[in-house]
Design a protein around this motif. Structure first.
Motif: not given
Length: 260
Positions: A14-32
Motif C-alpha cells: 500500500k502507498v500512503t506517501s510519495i517524495l517527488v525529487s523535483q520542485s513543487r509545481p507552480a500550477d495548483e492543478n498539477s496531476p500530483y
C-alpha cells in the motif's frame, strides 16, 4: 495498462506517501495534487539537484570567445539564463545578428526575458533533440556555441562529432547535489526520480542508503539505468504504454497496490 506490464507482487504494498525529487509545481492543478486528493496520499516535493552558475572567471579558463560565434544552441531555460549572465558579467554585447536555435517553442519564448525576439532570427523544434539537430543541419555554415551544464545529454555533441560544422561546447553552469540531510530519518513509500543526477544526489547524501520496502520510480531509460546501476530495485518505470507521464505511471501503481 498494457498486459505486458507487471509489477513485482512481493513489493506491491500500500502507498500512503510519495517524495517527488523535483520542485513543487507552480500550477495548483498539477496531476500530483490530484493524486494526493483522489487517493488520500501524502505527496511531497524536494529538488535532489540544483544548478550553480560557473563564474565568469572560471568560464574564461575555457578560452571561448562568445563573439566568435554566429549562432547559439539552447536546450533549456537554464542555458539561456546562464548564457546571458556570462555575457553580462563579461560585458559582452550580443549582436542583433546572432541566431538562436532552441529545442522547443517554450524555450524560444523564454528568450524574450533577455531580447526582443521579434527582431531576432530564432529557430525551434517542438521538443526533441532530433528535431533541433535537423534545424542545425540546415544551417551548417553557422559557428555554433552550445551553452550547457557539466552534466548534459549526448545527442548534440555526438552529432557535432559526426558532422562537419563549427561547434563549441561551453560549460556555463553545473548540476550539483542538493543538501538533503534533513531527510535522513524521513521515509516514503515511493521516491520518484527524473535523472541520473537525482540518483547520484541520493547516494551523495546517504552513502549507506538501503531501499528496503521503498519503491523507486524512474522517468526515462537513462534514469532507469542509473537506478539499476546503483543496485536499486526499479519498481515503477515511466513512461508506460498507457501512461506517458510520471503521474500516470504512479497512478497505475497506486491503484494496483491499494486495491482500487
Amino acid at each position: 495498462m498494457s498486459e505486458t506490464i507487471k509489477f513485482d507482487q512481493d513489493r506491491l504494498k500500500k502507498v500512503t506517501s510519495i517524495l517527488v525529487s523535483q520542485s513543487r509545481p507552480a500550477d495548483e492543478n498539477s496531476p500530483y495534487f490530484e493524486i494526493a486528493k483522489k487517493y488520500g496520499i501524502k505527496v511531497d516535493f524536494r529538488p535532489f539537484i540544483q544548478i550553480d552558475g560557473v563564474s565568469y572567471k572560471e568560464f574564461r579558463k575555457q578560452k571561448i570567445n562568445i563573439l566568435d560565434h554566429t549562432a547559439v544552441i539552447f536546450t533549456s531555460r537554464n542555458a539561456i539564463d546562464h548564457f546571458f549572465r556570462i555575457c553580462a558579467e563579461g560585458r559582452i554585447e550580443v549582436p542583433a545578428t546572432m541566431k538562436y536555435f532552441c529545442i522547443s517553442e517554450q524555450t524560444a519564448n523564454y528568450l524574450q526575458k533577455y531580447i526582443v525576439i521579434r527582431k531576432r532570427k530564432i529557430f525551434n523544434g517542438t521538443k526533441t533533440a532530433v528535431e533541433l539537430i535537423e534545424l542545425i543541419r540546415k544551417h551548417k555554415k553557422e559557428k555554433f556555441l552550445y551553452p550547457c551544464s557539466d552534466v548534459r545529454k549526448n545527442e548534440i555533441p555526438e552529432f557535432a562529432d559526426t558532422e562537419e560544422f563549427q561547434f563549441t561546447e561551453a560549460t556555463m553552469y553545473q548540476t550539483v547535489s542538493s543538501d538533503l540531510s534533513d531527510l535522513e530519518d524521513v521515509y516514503y513509500d515511493i521516491i520518484a526520480f527524473f535523472s541520473p543526477s537525482g540518483i547520484k544526489s541520493l547516494f551523495d547524501n546517504f552513502p549507506d542508503f538501503k531501499q528496503n520496502v521503498t519503491r523507486i520510480a524512474a522517468f526515462g531509460p537513462t534514469t532507469a539505468k542509473a537506478v539499476e546501476d546503483a543496485g536499486l530495485i526499479l519498481d515503477i518505470q515511466a513512461p508506460l504504454p498507457n501512461a506517458p507521464s510520471m503521474t500516470g505511471a504512479l497512478e497505475l501503481y497506486i491503484r494496483k497496490a491499494n486495491n482500487i
